[in-house]
Design an enzyme around this catalytic site. Sequence first.
Site, PDB file in Angstrom:
ATOM      1  N   GLY A   1      14.457  82.886  13.493  1.00 48.33           N
ATOM      2  CA  GLY A   1      14.702  81.689  14.287  1.00 48.33           C
ATOM      3  C   GLY A   1      13.398  80.976  14.596  1.00 48.33           C
ATOM      4  O   GLY A   1      13.181  80.482  15.697  1.00 48.33           O
ATOM      5  N   GLY A   2      12.540  80.905  13.591  1.00 48.81           N
ATOM      6  CA  GLY A   2      11.217  80.304  13.796  1.00 48.81           C
ATOM      7  C   GLY A   2      11.174  78.808  13.542  1.00 48.81           C
ATOM      8  O   GLY A   2      10.096  78.211  13.549  1.00 48.81           O
TER       9      GLY A   2
ATOM     10  N   TYR B   1      27.668  86.366  25.313  1.00 47.72           N
ATOM     11  CA  TYR B   1      26.213  86.187  25.217  1.00 47.72           C
ATOM     12  C   TYR B   1      25.480  87.211  26.085  1.00 47.72           C
ATOM     13  O   TYR B   1      24.573  87.906  25.627  1.00 47.72           O
ATOM     14  CB  TYR B   1      25.859  84.767  25.644  1.00 47.72           C
TER      15      TYR B   1
ATOM     16  N   GLY C   1      12.417  75.806  18.969  1.00 48.55           N
ATOM     17  CA  GLY C   1      12.313  76.446  20.274  1.00 48.55           C
ATOM     18  C   GLY C   1      11.216  77.489  20.390  1.00 48.55           C
ATOM     19  O   GLY C   1      10.080  77.298  19.945  1.00 48.55           O
TER      20      GLY C   1
ATOM     21  N   SER D   1      17.296  87.976  27.425  1.00 50.26           N
ATOM     22  CA  SER D   1      17.538  86.844  28.338  1.00 50.26           C
ATOM     23  C   SER D   1      17.726  87.437  29.713  1.00 50.26           C
ATOM     24  O   SER D   1      18.226  88.567  29.839  1.00 50.26           O
ATOM     25  CB  SER D   1      18.819  86.101  27.936  1.00 50.26           C
TER      26      SER D   1
HETATM   27  N1  LIG Z   1      16.630  78.430  25.896  1.00 54.55           N
HETATM   28  C1  LIG Z   1      16.851  79.296  26.876  1.00 54.55           C
HETATM   29  O1  LIG Z   1      16.954  78.885  28.061  1.00 54.55           O
HETATM   30  C2  LIG Z   1      16.949  80.765  26.578  1.00 54.55           C
HETATM   31  C3  LIG Z   1      16.958  81.642  27.665  1.00 54.55           C
HETATM   32  C4  LIG Z   1      16.994  83.009  27.435  1.00 54.55           C
HETATM   33  C5  LIG Z   1      17.026  83.486  26.139  1.00 54.55           C
HETATM   34  N2  LIG Z   1      17.036  82.624  25.099  1.00 54.55           N
HETATM   35  C6  LIG Z   1      17.014  83.209  23.744  1.00 54.55           C
HETATM   36  O2  LIG Z   1      15.857  82.795  23.059  1.00 54.55           O
HETATM   37  C7  LIG Z   1      16.099  82.804  21.649  1.00 54.55           C
HETATM   38  C8  LIG Z   1      15.623  81.489  21.067  1.00 54.55           C
HETATM   39  O3  LIG Z   1      16.333  80.453  21.707  1.00 54.55           O
HETATM   40  P1  LIG Z   1      15.811  78.955  21.786  1.00 54.55           P
HETATM   41  O4  LIG Z   1      16.166  78.472  23.141  1.00 54.55           O
HETATM   42  O5  LIG Z   1      14.431  78.870  21.277  1.00 54.55           O
HETATM   43  O6  LIG Z   1      16.868  78.306  20.788  1.00 54.55           O
HETATM   44  P2  LIG Z   1      16.775  77.155  19.684  1.00 54.55           P
HETATM   45  O7  LIG Z   1      15.763  76.126  20.043  1.00 54.55           O
HETATM   46  O8  LIG Z   1      18.196  76.752  19.507  1.00 54.55           O
HETATM   47  O9  LIG Z   1      16.275  77.936  18.391  1.00 54.55           O
HETATM   48  C9  LIG Z   1      17.073  78.946  17.849  1.00 54.55           C
HETATM   49  C10 LIG Z   1      16.503  79.374  16.523  1.00 54.55           C
HETATM   50  O10 LIG Z   1      17.295  80.451  16.007  1.00 54.55           O
HETATM   51  C11 LIG Z   1      17.781  80.074  14.719  1.00 54.55           C
HETATM   52  N3  LIG Z   1      19.069  80.712  14.483  1.00 54.55           N
HETATM   53  C12 LIG Z   1      20.221  80.558  15.174  1.00 54.55           C
HETATM   54  N4  LIG Z   1      21.190  81.306  14.612  1.00 54.55           N
HETATM   55  C13 LIG Z   1      20.629  81.934  13.551  1.00 54.55           C
HETATM   56  C14 LIG Z   1      21.111  82.825  12.561  1.00 54.55           C
HETATM   57  N5  LIG Z   1      22.386  83.225  12.524  1.00 54.55           N
HETATM   58  N6  LIG Z   1      20.255  83.261  11.612  1.00 54.55           N
HETATM   59  C15 LIG Z   1      18.966  82.871  11.612  1.00 54.55           C
HETATM   60  N7  LIG Z   1      18.452  82.019  12.512  1.00 54.55           N
HETATM   61  C16 LIG Z   1      19.283  81.553  13.470  1.00 54.55           C
HETATM   62  C17 LIG Z   1      17.839  78.555  14.740  1.00 54.55           C
HETATM   63  O11 LIG Z   1      17.791  77.973  13.438  1.00 54.55           O
HETATM   64  P3  LIG Z   1      19.162  77.601  12.639  1.00 54.55           P
HETATM   65  O12 LIG Z   1      20.114  77.044  13.641  1.00 54.55           O
HETATM   66  O13 LIG Z   1      18.717  76.624  11.592  1.00 54.55           O
HETATM   67  O14 LIG Z   1      19.630  78.869  12.041  1.00 54.55           O
HETATM   68  C18 LIG Z   1      16.535  78.249  15.484  1.00 54.55           C
HETATM   69  O15 LIG Z   1      15.427  78.395  14.642  1.00 54.55           O
HETATM   70  C19 LIG Z   1      17.582  83.110  21.482  1.00 54.55           C
HETATM   71  O16 LIG Z   1      17.747  84.466  21.175  1.00 54.55           O
HETATM   72  C20 LIG Z   1      18.158  82.791  22.853  1.00 54.55           C
HETATM   73  O17 LIG Z   1      19.308  83.531  23.108  1.00 54.55           O
HETATM   74  C21 LIG Z   1      17.017  81.269  25.282  1.00 54.55           C
END
Ligand SMILES: NC(=O)c1ccc[n+]([C@@H]2O[C@H](COP(=O)([O-])OP(=O)(O)OC[C@H]3O[C@@H](n4cnc5c(N)ncnc54)[C@H](OP(=O)(O)O)[C@@H]3O)[C@@H](O)[C@H]2O)c1
Length: 249
Positions: free
Chosen positions: A13-14, A150, A17, A137
């Site tokens: 997921g690079g 989730y 975000g 999270s």
């Molecule tokens: N944002 C928050 O407030 C928050 C809080 C706590 C934890 N988190 C966790 O932090 C992590 C990153 O979240 P973020 O907020 O940075 O989200 P983001 O901006 O939506 O980025 C998510 C990344 O994961 C990739 N991804 C999603 N599904 C995938 C799959 N099946 N296979 C491979 N890549 C996948 C996406 O690319 P594609 O869609 O192109 O695959 C994207 O690169 C997640 O695990 C999320 O649960 C987020």
Amino acid sequence: MGKLDGKIAVVTGGSAGMGLAAARLFVEEGARVVITGRDRAALDAAAAAIGRNVEAIGSDMSRLGDIEALKARIAEQYGRVDILFANAGTARPGPFEQVSEDEFDFGVDTNLKGTFFTVQKLVALMPAGGSVVLNTSIQGSKGWPGFTVYAATKAAIRSLARTLTAELAPRGIRVSAVAPGLIDTDLIRKVGLSDDAIEEINAQAHRQIPLARSGSAEEVAKAVLFLASADAAYIAGVELTVDGGWTQI
Ligand SMILES: NC(=O)c1ccc[n+]([C@@H]2O[C@H](COP(=O)([O-])OP(=O)(O)OC[C@H]3O[C@@H](n4cnc5c(N)ncnc54)[C@H](OP(=O)(O)O)[C@@H]3O)[C@@H](O)[C@H]2O)c1
């Protein structure tokens, strides 16, 4: 001299975000980085933004075949993985009583199964001294309505950090987790909420967060760099919370 000079790092997921912020920081600190995601255009844009020492590989972490192909490609190209940030994850919030089997499988397959097998396949390429950071999270230890699947997957990933620490420490591999709070990325905008709803959620949260704001992807990336690097050489099995103090008071 960088903190990760000569290291090979993989960030799932690079392309967006926190994953993109971590990949960029890893490269600045001297690593060569492989980023993954499903959307080819987003991957190419992320690689262009990072600019050097990065390879973007299309891979859906909910599919075991994709993870195996990723491993094969990395083995062939780099021969090892020193750092793994198992970051990719997804959320589809909704009332508990309306969660379908498909939605359940989607969340579990991406977050839990994906993280589990990504680590399993890639630690096979990890020499002693390697480190794994899992993205959990604060929801894994809280109970907010609408996030049953989730939150359960994130609690399970936190558990993995403990068990894998016990299992992999004898091989010289450290495992830890980062637990972000409310971080300003596109994730919340992908789950179908209106701008007004997002604004209301943020305003409500900011009233409860001691530091009174959302965090940035870059702030989480700095915590991930710490856990992944030799600065955290005597730290294993922890979940480092990056939430502006939200869950600590
Ligand atoms: N944002 C928050 O407030 C928050 C809080 C706590 C934890 N988190 C966790 O932090 C992590 C990153 O979240 P973020 O907020 O940075 O989200 P983001 O901006 O939506 O980025 C998510 C990344 O994961 C990739 N991804 C999603 N599904 C995938 C799959 N099946 N296979 C491979 N890549 C996948 C996406 O690319 P594609 O869609 O192109 O695959 C994207 O690169 C997640 O695990 C999320 O649960 C987020």
